[in-house]
Scaffold this motif. Sequence first.
Motif, PDB file in Angstrom:
ATOM      1  N   TRP A  45      51.395 -25.408  66.941  1.00  0.00           N
ATOM      2  CA  TRP A  45      51.683 -24.864  68.269  1.00  0.00           C
ATOM      3  C   TRP A  45      51.962 -23.358  68.192  1.00  0.00           C
ATOM      4  O   TRP A  45      51.451 -22.570  68.986  1.00  0.00           O
ATOM      5  N   GLU A  46      52.774 -22.946  67.212  1.00  0.00           N
ATOM      6  CA  GLU A  46      53.088 -21.525  67.059  1.00  0.00           C
ATOM      7  C   GLU A  46      51.831 -20.728  66.728  1.00  0.00           C
ATOM      8  O   GLU A  46      51.670 -19.583  67.163  1.00  0.00           O
ATOM      9  N   LYS A  48      48.744 -21.540  67.690  1.00  0.00           N
ATOM     10  CA  LYS A  48      48.000 -21.440  68.952  1.00  0.00           C
ATOM     11  C   LYS A  48      48.605 -20.353  69.836  1.00  0.00           C
ATOM     12  O   LYS A  48      47.885 -19.587  70.485  1.00  0.00           O
ATOM     13  N   LYS A  49      49.933 -20.288  69.876  1.00  0.00           N
ATOM     14  CA  LYS A  49      50.632 -19.325  70.712  1.00  0.00           C
ATOM     15  C   LYS A  49      50.376 -17.898  70.236  1.00  0.00           C
ATOM     16  O   LYS A  49      50.282 -16.968  71.049  1.00  0.00           O
ATOM     17  N   ARG A  50      50.266 -17.725  68.901  1.00  0.00           N
ATOM     18  CA  ARG A  50      49.980 -16.380  68.377  1.00  0.00           C
ATOM     19  C   ARG A  50      48.599 -15.914  68.819  1.00  0.00           C
ATOM     20  O   ARG A  50      48.409 -14.747  69.171  1.00  0.00           O
ATOM     21  N   PRO A  53      48.938 -15.890  73.621  1.00  0.00           N
ATOM     22  CA  PRO A  53      50.325 -15.900  74.104  1.00  0.00           C
ATOM     23  C   PRO A  53      50.511 -16.598  75.446  1.00  0.00           C
ATOM     24  O   PRO A  53      51.608 -17.058  75.764  1.00  0.00           O
ATOM     25  N   SER A  56      50.469 -22.488  77.030  1.00  0.00           N
ATOM     26  CA  SER A  56      51.761 -23.143  77.214  1.00  0.00           C
ATOM     27  C   SER A  56      51.750 -24.567  76.682  1.00  0.00           C
ATOM     28  O   SER A  56      50.690 -25.154  76.438  1.00  0.00           O
TER      29      SER A  56
END
Length: 305
Positions: A45-46, A48-50, A53, A56
């Motif tokens: 998840w982190e 993907k978020k990087r 951004p 969600s």
Amino acid sequence: MAQNLTTLYSKIFEFLHLYVRTSNMNNELQIYQFQSARDFLRYAWERKKRHNPAFSIRAWAQHLGLKSHGPLQQILARNRAVPKSYLPSLVNSLGLNMKEGIYLETLIALESTANEREKSFYHDRLRTLAPKGNGFQPMALENFKLVSDPVHFLIKVMVTRSDFSSNPSWIQSKLKLKRSLHEIKNVIDRLCELKLLKKTAHGNLSNNVSHASNRVDVPDRGVQAFHEEISKMAAEQVKSQPVSEREFNAYFLNIKKGSLKEAKTRLRELVKCFMEEFEALEGTSDETFVFNIQLFRAAERGEKK
């Protein structure tokens, strides 16, 4: 004791800079380096978020075909086990191959059982599935977490304060980097597991200053995350802390290409000298600061004429 703390800090400083020198390493952890499905999904998840951004948890839940994002949110917070029914969607979403999918399936089964014989069976299966020399290395993951989150080093330094309390609630109230009580407890457990802190029978924490640094092959993404977090904190504190309690300076300068290596060496020597002079004796201070130093390119090179 001050010299021991300075030596310890120097080891940590060298430990962080190890990754800058290992540019041929992979920038991401592989699933085979995880013992927990929830840890792997949190890391995924982190990641993907990087890369996006704006992505969600709600959007990921929809992509997985879930009716609500709540269960996924609980999984990522380690408050809920991963249902086996999620496996096909997770494998597809994360782009896992068949062997990696089986590894994830085994992780899910491992976390879902309390039977010791079954746990042993799943541990053996994980070792069999992991590529030789590359998998089932929990300490690599723990060191990655250590390096990527500055709170580990912040708490480690705070332990030597005269007013320090081992109560996670007290620690939480003092941190400028906001963390939940659950996260703080995990950080303390990790520091103890890696022998950077030791805990008495009564739960009191103290520095394990005689430890030996463990230079494992942790991806340099951990160091990047560390400095990103420190930089964000600095950006917040430059506005909120009075000038009498902080020092910010920035200068633009031109450096000859052949002098850069020496400049970096001098900066590291500066850090060492600063620590030796100003690091307080253990138990004599009730304040904690961060000494952050940066040198990076501010403009691209021009073409040679």
